[in-house]
Design a protein around this motif. Structure first.
Motif, PDB file in Angstrom:
ATOM      1  N   THR A   1     -17.678 129.950  53.020  1.00 18.54           N
ATOM      2  CA  THR A   1     -18.985 129.261  52.739  1.00 18.54           C
ATOM      3  C   THR A   1     -19.655 128.323  53.724  1.00 18.54           C
ATOM      4  N   PRO A   2     -20.038 129.306  54.875  1.00 16.82           N
ATOM      5  CA  PRO A   2     -20.415 128.593  56.100  1.00 16.82           C
ATOM      6  C   PRO A   2     -21.703 127.814  55.894  1.00 16.82           C
TER       7      PRO A   2
ATOM      8  N   VAL B   1      -6.866 135.214  66.278  1.00 20.07           N
ATOM      9  CA  VAL B   1      -8.257 135.271  66.692  1.00 20.07           C
ATOM     10  C   VAL B   1      -8.864 134.650  67.815  1.00 20.07           C
ATOM     11  N   LYS B   2     -10.165 135.137  68.439  1.00 15.59           N
ATOM     12  CA  LYS B   2     -10.602 134.503  69.635  1.00 15.59           C
ATOM     13  C   LYS B   2     -11.447 133.017  69.082  1.00 15.59           C
ATOM     14  N   VAL B   3     -11.248 132.218  70.109  1.00 14.95           N
ATOM     15  CA  VAL B   3     -11.759 131.163  69.597  1.00 14.95           C
ATOM     16  C   VAL B   3     -13.545 130.781  69.773  1.00 14.95           C
ATOM     17  N   ASN B   4     -13.973 132.020  70.271  1.00 13.24           N
ATOM     18  CA  ASN B   4     -15.447 132.337  70.405  1.00 13.24           C
ATOM     19  C   ASN B   4     -15.798 133.411  69.523  1.00 13.24           C
ATOM     20  N   ASP B   5     -15.087 133.822  68.636  1.00 13.50           N
ATOM     21  CA  ASP B   5     -15.439 134.830  67.749  1.00 13.50           C
ATOM     22  C   ASP B   5     -16.439 134.112  66.612  1.00 13.50           C
ATOM     23  N   VAL B   6     -17.665 134.933  66.319  1.00 16.26           N
ATOM     24  CA  VAL B   6     -18.576 134.539  65.737  1.00 16.26           C
ATOM     25  C   VAL B   6     -18.373 134.127  64.206  1.00 16.26           C
ATOM     26  N   THR B   7     -17.294 134.985  63.748  1.00 21.01           N
ATOM     27  CA  THR B   7     -16.625 134.784  62.296  1.00 21.01           C
ATOM     28  C   THR B   7     -15.750 133.529  61.973  1.00 21.01           C
ATOM     29  N   VAL B   8     -15.530 132.864  63.001  1.00 19.83           N
ATOM     30  CA  VAL B   8     -14.354 132.016  63.118  1.00 19.83           C
ATOM     31  C   VAL B   8     -15.063 130.329  63.152  1.00 19.83           C
ATOM     32  N   CYS B   9     -14.548 129.619  62.345  1.00 15.79           N
ATOM     33  CA  CYS B   9     -15.017 128.202  62.198  1.00 15.79           C
ATOM     34  C   CYS B   9     -14.328 127.447  63.547  1.00 15.79           C
ATOM     35  N   SER B  10     -15.147 126.709  64.127  1.00 17.00           N
ATOM     36  CA  SER B  10     -14.558 126.053  65.317  1.00 17.00           C
ATOM     37  C   SER B  10     -13.880 124.730  65.058  1.00 17.00           C
TER      38      SER B  10
ATOM     39  N   VAL C   1     -26.327 134.854  56.050  1.00 18.32           N
ATOM     40  CA  VAL C   1     -25.983 136.032  57.521  1.00 18.32           C
ATOM     41  C   VAL C   1     -24.673 136.174  57.686  1.00 18.32           C
ATOM     42  N   LEU C   2     -24.164 134.762  58.307  1.00 20.52           N
ATOM     43  CA  LEU C   2     -22.853 134.649  58.522  1.00 20.52           C
ATOM     44  C   LEU C   2     -21.932 134.843  57.616  1.00 20.52           C
ATOM     45  N   GLU C   3     -22.364 134.612  56.282  1.00 16.40           N
ATOM     46  CA  GLU C   3     -21.572 134.716  55.295  1.00 16.40           C
ATOM     47  C   GLU C   3     -21.293 136.309  54.845  1.00 16.40           C
ATOM     48  N   LYS C   4     -22.151 137.028  55.175  1.00 16.91           N
ATOM     49  CA  LYS C   4     -22.233 138.419  54.955  1.00 16.91           C
ATOM     50  C   LYS C   4     -21.399 139.186  56.116  1.00 16.91           C
ATOM     51  N   ILE C   5     -21.540 138.717  57.162  1.00 13.57           N
ATOM     52  CA  ILE C   5     -20.694 139.403  58.383  1.00 13.57           C
ATOM     53  C   ILE C   5     -19.146 139.056  58.337  1.00 13.57           C
ATOM     54  N   VAL C   6     -18.870 137.718  57.694  1.00 15.14           N
ATOM     55  CA  VAL C   6     -17.485 137.613  57.560  1.00 15.14           C
ATOM     56  C   VAL C   6     -16.993 138.290  56.204  1.00 15.14           C
ATOM     57  N   SER C   7     -17.610 138.521  55.512  1.00 16.57           N
ATOM     58  CA  SER C   7     -17.344 139.399  53.954  1.00 16.57           C
ATOM     59  C   SER C   7     -17.196 140.640  54.473  1.00 16.57           C
ATOM     60  N   GLN C   8     -17.787 141.273  55.320  1.00 13.88           N
ATOM     61  CA  GLN C   8     -17.780 142.812  55.774  1.00 13.88           C
ATOM     62  C   GLN C   8     -17.168 143.214  56.890  1.00 13.88           C
TER      63      GLN C   8
END
Length: 636
Positions: free
Chosen positions: A26-27, A9-18, A88-95
């Motif tokens: 559970t962000p 995955v990309k490091v700057n992917d919004v769905t990825v924990c840094s 919001v982020l939780e939903k993006i990750v789930s979908q």
């Protein structure tokens, strides 16, 4: 595993924990709007709090913004629960794999989503996005293009964040002053319906401004900040002092070590020279005896040869002459005292100190002496509560002292002992090295106990005591006077003798006599500001009281404190703020003075206080009450 996932995955992917480089689980987001997995954030907080005390907050792993935690300072592992879930982020990750327009799906149509509305938390196609922006009620919604999601911080809108912590679907509308809680209308009608001080949020916010509560808190916060800054500056200075002490000690030790090595080299040369000289004398003595023995052996050989010739000759006259001559020579040699049994040895008598040097394991023992100092002191209001009473058998208590490690040393002249009490106030050691001890203090040279009977001060090792719980006497400081009371300041000792006070160094050399016509000193102490205080008792004058006298190092009188009603001051103590505590034994009280001699308060109902010793770090006061009792107080 995190490394392998990072490659996928990309490091700057919004769905990825840094932190873990995996899809968010559970962000939770911080006030700086950066989000992290619940477990990742929890582990990070715990690791950051290991090196801080007290635990109040932490820095964001990304932007390093400081975040103050609302959780228990003793349970940093629970802090993560106080940060809101990024729904919001939780939903993006789930979908992640289902990016169809959600408005179209509700109409049984399927269109590929091109945007995401952070306010509605829904995917939108191009057409729905166009109409979404046209409605007045949705004009302020934040819509993000899916191609730009990688560079956008995704977090709930302010309206979403300002929800009731109990009823997540309700907005915060009210403030309960009784519980100091923000709540929704539902909470106001149920949980807080009996609260007397509950207002709408706008009224509460207006009251904050009108009452000046925010300004007051800002002023109080700035005052505390300034105080903490002063403490921080003091600690930085202390740190620099430690470094300077280390540097000075290092240079001094290296010089002492070189001098010691030179002295040992000199002793070695002298030792070898003496050994060579003594060996030479022994060898010369033995050589003389060897030469004498060789001469005797030659003479005996001559006799034997003469007797052989006498034996072999045919001339009877010659035989008799040689025999008689050999006989006389043999008789002469026989009379000589040959010292066959004597043996010369080179012996050495080694100085016992050499064995101690050879068996030396440490040149010095270093100990970190932490002197407690409070940030603030409410000397006018603190209250004392009796914690423990200790009876001293065969007691004649004269003084006491909190040692640097927190133990308390009690001087008992009646039994001729120094009793040490640990933090649980159990007597852990009794030292009877001084027959009639009077007073005690502690300086950089050790624990100093006055010994007026032998006219000297006994020095004991505090570090040795901390290790094996026994006193080790280092040396004695001869004074030539019957020293009773003692205190120390800047490497010098100030001691009381009949009629005067002496300033001496750590070897007993007197550098100053302070003139006085006094007959009796009750106690002596040095303040942080450099004043020498003593309590005096005009016991030879009837119907008079004693007083407290403050004197500069030069001997000038700074101030005096005297009370009427035949009050006689005894023990003295000084805290970290230079407040002075004077024990008045005959009227059961302790007077608290400023460092300029003004009365701050009187602590009543202290039974017969001979001394009054504070330990600020432990919140403890130890009072010598009468001749054979010690009372331990706790204060707040």
């Amino acid at each position: 595993m995190a490394t392998q996932q990072a490659e996928a995955v990309k490091v700057n992917d919004v769905t990825v924990c840094s932190i873990c480089f995996e899809k968010f689980k559970t962000p939770r987001y911080l006030p700086c709007k950066h989000s992290f997995c619940h477990d990742c954030l929890c582990s990070y907080i715990v690791s950051q709090c290991k090196s801080t005390e007290p635990r109040l907050g932490f820095h964001c792993p990304l932007c390093r913004q400081y975040t103050v935690s609302e959780g228990d300072t003793e349970k940093p592992e629970k802090w993560t629960e106080y940060f809101p879930v990024n729904i919001v982020l939780e939903k993006i990750v789930s979908q992640t794999n289902n990016k169809c327009c959600e408005l179209c799906l509700r109409e049984n149509e399927q269109e590929i989503a091109s945007n995401y509305c952070l306010t509605c938390k829904e995917y939108l196609c191009i057409m729905c996005t166009k109409y979404h922006r046209k409605f007045l009620t949705m004009k302020d919604h934040k819509i993000v293009n899916l191609c730009e999601m990688e560079s956008v911080q995704v977090f709930p809108t302010l309206e979403e964040a300002n929800r009731c912590p109990i009823h997540c679907n309700e907005e915060i509308q009210m403030y309960c002053d009784d519980h100091e809680q923000l709540c929704c209308g539902l909470c106001g009608a149920t949980t807080h319906k009996k609260c007397e001080n509950i207002n709408m949020i706008n009224k509460a916010a207006q009251d904050l401004m009108e009452k000046g509560d925010i300004d007051s808190l800002i002023d109080a916060t700035n005052a505390l900040k300034e105080k903490l800054f002063c403490v921080k500056t003091e600690k930085e200075i202390n740190k620099e002092e430690i470094q300077n002490t280390e540097d000075d000690t290092r240079l001094k030790f290296e010089e002492e070590f070189r001098s010691t090595i030179q002295h040992l080299e000199k002793l070695k040369d002298e030792y070898l020279d003496k050994m060579a000289s003594t060996s030479k004398k022994g060898k010369e003595k033995l050589q003389k005896e060897i030469d004498s023995l060789e001469e005797c052996a030659i003479c005996l050989n001559s006799c034997i040869q003469s007797l052989q010739r006498a034996k072999n000759t045919c001339n009877e006259k010659e035989r008799m002459i040689k025999f008689l001559t050999a006989k006389k020579t043999f008789a002469k040699l026989k009379k000589i005292e040959f010292k066959y049994t004597l043996k010369v040895k080179v012996e050495r008598d080694i100085t016992p100190l050499w064995h101690e040097i050879c068996n030396l394991h440490d040149i010095a023992i270093f100990n970190l002496n932490v002197v407690p100092r409070l940030v603030d002191s409410d000397v006018k209001n603190f209250e004392l509560t009796v914690y423990k009473r200790i009876t001293v058998e065969e007691g004649n208590i004269t003084s006491g002292l909190f040692l640097s490690d927190g133990d308390f040393l009690l001087v008992n002249e009646g039994e001729g002992s120094c009793n040490v009490y640990n933090e649980e106030w159990h007597c852990c050691h009794i030292n009877k090295c001084v027959s009639k001890p009077q007073d005690v203090t502690q300086s950089e040279v050790g624990i100093l106990v006055t010994n007026p009977e032998d006219k000297q001060i006994e020095v004991f090792s505090p570090i040795y005591f901390q290790k094996i719980r026994k006193f080790k006497q280092l040396r004695s400081i001869p004074v030539s006077y019957a020293v009773k009371r003692i205190t120390c300041f800047e490497g010098n000792l100030f001691v009381s003798i009949p009629n005067t006070i002496l300033k001496i160094d750590n070897k007993g050399h007197i550098s100053k006599f302070y003139n006085s016509m006094l007959k009796h000193f009750n106690d002596i102490v040095a303040t942080k500001s450099g004043l020498i205080l003593w309590t005096e008792n005009h016991s030879h004058v009837w119907n008079t009281s004693g007083k407290v006298v403050a004197m500069t190092i030069k001997g000038d009188n700074a101030w005096e404190y005297e009370r009427s009603s035949l009050e006689i001051p005894h023990g003295l103590d000084v805290d970290s703020f230079d407040y002075i505590y004077v024990a008045y034994r005959n009227n059961n009280s302790v007077h608290v003075l400023s460092n300029v001699g003004s009365l701050i308060r009187i602590i009543e109902n202290i039974p017969k206080p001979l001394f009054f010793k504070l330990n600020e770090a432990r919140g403890t006061v130890c009072v010598g009450s009468g001749e054979n009792e010690m009372i331990v107080y706790k204060f707040k």
